[in-house]
Structure formats: structure tokens, C-alpha cells
Design a protein around this motif. Sequence first.
Motif, PDB file in Angstrom:
ATOM      1  N   SER A 223      -4.694  40.821  25.348  1.00  0.00           N
ATOM      2  CA  SER A 223      -3.880  39.966  24.494  1.00  0.00           C
ATOM      3  C   SER A 223      -4.746  39.057  23.629  1.00  0.00           C
ATOM      4  O   SER A 223      -5.808  38.614  24.058  1.00  0.00           O
ATOM      5  CB  SER A 223      -2.949  39.119  25.370  1.00  0.00           C
ATOM      6  OG  SER A 223      -1.869  38.623  24.627  1.00  0.00           O
ATOM      7  N   VAL A 224      -4.285  38.801  22.414  1.00  0.00           N
ATOM      8  CA  VAL A 224      -5.089  38.039  21.453  1.00  0.00           C
ATOM      9  C   VAL A 224      -4.400  36.746  21.033  1.00  0.00           C
ATOM     10  O   VAL A 224      -3.184  36.687  20.916  1.00  0.00           O
ATOM     11  CB  VAL A 224      -5.404  38.874  20.197  1.00  0.00           C
ATOM     12  CG1 VAL A 224      -6.312  40.022  20.545  1.00  0.00           C
ATOM     13  CG2 VAL A 224      -4.133  39.397  19.531  1.00  0.00           C
ATOM     14  N   GLY A 225      -5.233  35.738  20.799  1.00  0.00           N
ATOM     15  CA  GLY A 225      -4.759  34.471  20.279  1.00  0.00           C
ATOM     16  C   GLY A 225      -5.492  34.139  18.983  1.00  0.00           C
ATOM     17  O   GLY A 225      -6.346  34.893  18.521  1.00  0.00           O
ATOM     18  N   ARG A 226      -5.174  32.995  18.433  1.00  0.00           N
ATOM     19  CA  ARG A 226      -5.768  32.600  17.165  1.00  0.00           C
ATOM     20  C   ARG A 226      -7.283  32.409  17.276  1.00  0.00           C
ATOM     21  O   ARG A 226      -8.004  32.411  16.283  1.00  0.00           O
ATOM     22  CB  ARG A 226      -5.112  31.312  16.654  1.00  0.00           C
ATOM     23  CG  ARG A 226      -5.463  30.978  15.221  1.00  0.00           C
ATOM     24  CD  ARG A 226      -4.692  29.774  14.729  1.00  0.00           C
ATOM     25  NE  ARG A 226      -3.311  30.136  14.404  1.00  0.00           N
ATOM     26  CZ  ARG A 226      -2.364  29.238  14.172  1.00  0.00           C
ATOM     27  NH1 ARG A 226      -2.614  27.955  14.285  1.00  0.00           N
ATOM     28  NH2 ARG A 226      -1.142  29.634  13.842  1.00  0.00           N
ATOM     29  N   GLY A 227      -7.776  32.297  18.497  1.00  0.00           N
ATOM     30  CA  GLY A 227      -9.206  32.132  18.713  1.00  0.00           C
ATOM     31  C   GLY A 227     -10.042  33.335  18.305  1.00  0.00           C
ATOM     32  O   GLY A 227     -11.275  33.248  18.257  1.00  0.00           O
ATOM     33  N   ILE A 228      -9.395  34.470  17.983  1.00  0.00           N
ATOM     34  CA  ILE A 228     -10.182  35.604  17.472  1.00  0.00           C
ATOM     35  C   ILE A 228     -10.593  35.371  16.020  1.00  0.00           C
ATOM     36  O   ILE A 228     -11.347  36.145  15.450  1.00  0.00           O
ATOM     37  CB  ILE A 228      -9.430  36.938  17.613  1.00  0.00           C
ATOM     38  CG1 ILE A 228      -8.202  36.999  16.702  1.00  0.00           C
ATOM     39  CG2 ILE A 228      -9.053  37.210  19.057  1.00  0.00           C
ATOM     40  CD1 ILE A 228      -7.586  38.389  16.592  1.00  0.00           C
ATOM     41  N   GLU A 229     -10.047  34.296  15.417  1.00  0.00           N
ATOM     42  CA  GLU A 229     -10.467  33.733  14.127  1.00  0.00           C
ATOM     43  C   GLU A 229      -9.971  34.467  12.890  1.00  0.00           C
ATOM     44  O   GLU A 229      -9.628  33.839  11.902  1.00  0.00           O
ATOM     45  CB  GLU A 229     -11.995  33.588  14.061  1.00  0.00           C
ATOM     46  CG  GLU A 229     -12.532  32.621  15.110  1.00  0.00           C
ATOM     47  CD  GLU A 229     -14.043  32.510  15.077  1.00  0.00           C
ATOM     48  OE1 GLU A 229     -14.704  33.335  14.397  1.00  0.00           O
ATOM     49  OE2 GLU A 229     -14.560  31.591  15.734  1.00  0.00           O
ATOM     50  N   GLY A 282      -9.279  34.695  23.223  1.00  0.00           N
ATOM     51  CA  GLY A 282      -9.058  33.648  22.234  1.00  0.00           C
ATOM     52  C   GLY A 282      -7.700  32.996  22.325  1.00  0.00           C
ATOM     53  O   GLY A 282      -7.173  32.502  21.328  1.00  0.00           O
ATOM     54  N   ILE A 283      -7.120  32.982  23.514  1.00  0.00           N
ATOM     55  CA  ILE A 283      -5.812  32.344  23.735  1.00  0.00           C
ATOM     56  C   ILE A 283      -6.036  30.984  24.396  1.00  0.00           C
ATOM     57  O   ILE A 283      -6.679  30.902  25.443  1.00  0.00           O
ATOM     58  CB  ILE A 283      -4.907  33.234  24.612  1.00  0.00           C
ATOM     59  CG1 ILE A 283      -4.528  34.494  23.835  1.00  0.00           C
ATOM     60  CG2 ILE A 283      -3.663  32.484  25.072  1.00  0.00           C
ATOM     61  CD1 ILE A 283      -3.732  35.502  24.634  1.00  0.00           C
ATOM     62  N   SER A 284      -5.495  29.943  23.794  1.00  0.00           N
ATOM     63  CA  SER A 284      -5.750  28.582  24.292  1.00  0.00           C
ATOM     64  C   SER A 284      -5.029  28.303  25.605  1.00  0.00           C
ATOM     65  O   SER A 284      -5.530  27.589  26.462  1.00  0.00           O
ATOM     66  CB  SER A 284      -5.336  27.552  23.240  1.00  0.00           C
ATOM     67  OG  SER A 284      -3.938  27.651  22.983  1.00  0.00           O
TER      68      SER A 284
END
Length: 335
Positions: A223-229, A282-284
Motif C-alpha cells: 500500500s502507498v501513501g503520499r510519502g512516495i512523493e 510512505g503511509i503516515s
Amino acid sequence: MKKENNHDDKYYHVWILVDYNLGVISSVTYELLGVGRYLADKLGVKLGAVGLGFNIENKTIDLIKYGADIVYIIDDKNYEKFNDEIYSESYFRLIEMYKPEIILIGATIYGRSMAPKIASMLNTGLTADCTGLDIDLETKNLIQIRPAFGGNLMATIICPYKRPQIATVRPKVMKAKKVDTSRKGKVIKPKINININSKLVIIDCVKTLSEVVNLSEAEVIVSVGRGIEKKENLILIEELAKVLGAAIGASRAVVDSGWIGYEHQIGQTGITVSPKLYIACGISGAVQHLIGMSSANKIVAINKDPEAEIFQIADIGIVGDINEFIPELIRIYKA
């Protein structure tokens, strides 16, 4: 002090509305049979599973093995394609006929479409997306627990003045009981008049993107979050998912940014998952996302921020840059 009981005592038993579409009973039905068995045993009543469909009679034995005492089934060509007007009216008539005191419905596309209509027809309450259910034995009220205020607190809801009590539950929130092949049950085939003159006409049924992705059934999710930029970094995630045979999930922030489709969204406003392995890249760890994945068996979190909330629930936490860590992880798995 004795608790006041203001509801109609003519209602008995716990019902599960079977989530059945295109020849398949969804897993949420078996999960609801598990919690329904607990509620029925606590109340000392029968557990019923109620199914509408076409060529569905061969499914009754499975419902009994998973906990139902009684299966109410209507097998009719008019139920071959899901039409929420026809289904809702049919369930309403069955409820009026048999008067269950508790009705549990899966919070699927179909359940969410029907539940408000059924509750409105019955002039009773409905609690959506419950994460916990129990019984107050003194009043026989269903204790319904669900996230509120963006997931920042858990609300306890009861419906003391009306029956039946209706709640929806998301897939993967409850656990299905183990199959008991020795269980015996009763099958009832009610007769009701079906109003097929619906304003809604179903032309065809096709699988949605969310059904193709099928996150709710995936055993491994990356799973991806905004931390992957940036969106371009999704290529790394896709390659890792391919190597692991995993599905791809996402936080709401990534979906809202247009980097990936809504069918991948996990959390309070997406779907709930319970995989064997959940890799959060990258998930907070916002509470709205945690609601949708915290029941995973193993959680691996990768984040550059050592203070990220996701590390509070992770089994393994990796402080690092995904652009450096994931390529190495892919190399190791390929080897």
C-alpha cells in the motif's frame, strides 16, 4: 435502576441478509454468520440466513455449516440480477412476515444500497459500518459500535424504541467461524408476491474495477501513501507487488491526488482489508487509514519519518527512503 424496555416484544431471532450476486456468496456473509451466531446464542434465539437469488438453493448447506439455524430462501428468475428496488421490497415483506429483532447486512455495494431503503420502509434505525456488536441482555438492545468524527472516537449506538435493529458491517471487520460439517438446520421457502414493475431496469451486470482488484480477498497488500512523493514512484510499488503476488492499496491522499484509482483506497472512506501481510510504503498512519487495515496479521511500515504514527502499530518498522529500500527488496525477492 431497571432499564426501560420500550420496544415491541413480538420480534425474535437474528437475521443475516445473504450477500449473493452472480452465483457467488461474498465472504462478508460468512463473517456476519460468525458474529450473528454469538448474538443469537447470547439472546437464546435462532440465527437465520435470508437469501434471494436464482439457482441459489445449492448454497443453503454452506450457510448452515457456517452457523445458521434456519435458511430462508427464495429462488426466482426475478432475482438473477441485483435490483435494489425489488430486493429491498422483498426483504421488507419477509421481515414483516417473520419479525426478526436484529438484522445484519454486509456493507458492500449491494448492502449499502438496500439497507437504508429497508430501514426506511420499516421506520426503524440503521447504524452503518459497525466495527463491534454486542447485546445488552437486560433490554435486548443491540450495542452497535462504529468510528465517528473522522475515526477520532468510537460511538456506541442503540435503538431502544424500534424493532428490528439494523446494522451494516464492512467486509473483513468480523471473523468467520470455522466450518462445522456436522451442523443441521432448517430450510424455509417463503412465498411472497414479487413486484417486478420496478422503475429501475437492470440491463447488464459487469465486474467493477474494485471487484477485479479484489483487495478485500488479497493475502498480501503493498500500500502507498503520499510519502512516495510522486506518481512516477508507483512503478516501484507495482514491481514489488508483482514479485510478491500482491494487490496494491493506497491511502486517501494518493487517490485524491489522482495517482491511483479509488478502487485501491483503503480506510474509513475506502474498504477494510485483513491480509496476512500489509506493507505500508510512505503511509503516515492517519487514523482514517488505520481503521481499514489494522487487523492485518503482519504489518511492515517503510517511512522516512521516524515519528510516523504507522510505526505504532507496525510489527516491523523501517526508517528509510522507499527509492533506496524497495529496489533492494525487489532484488532479494527475485533472487
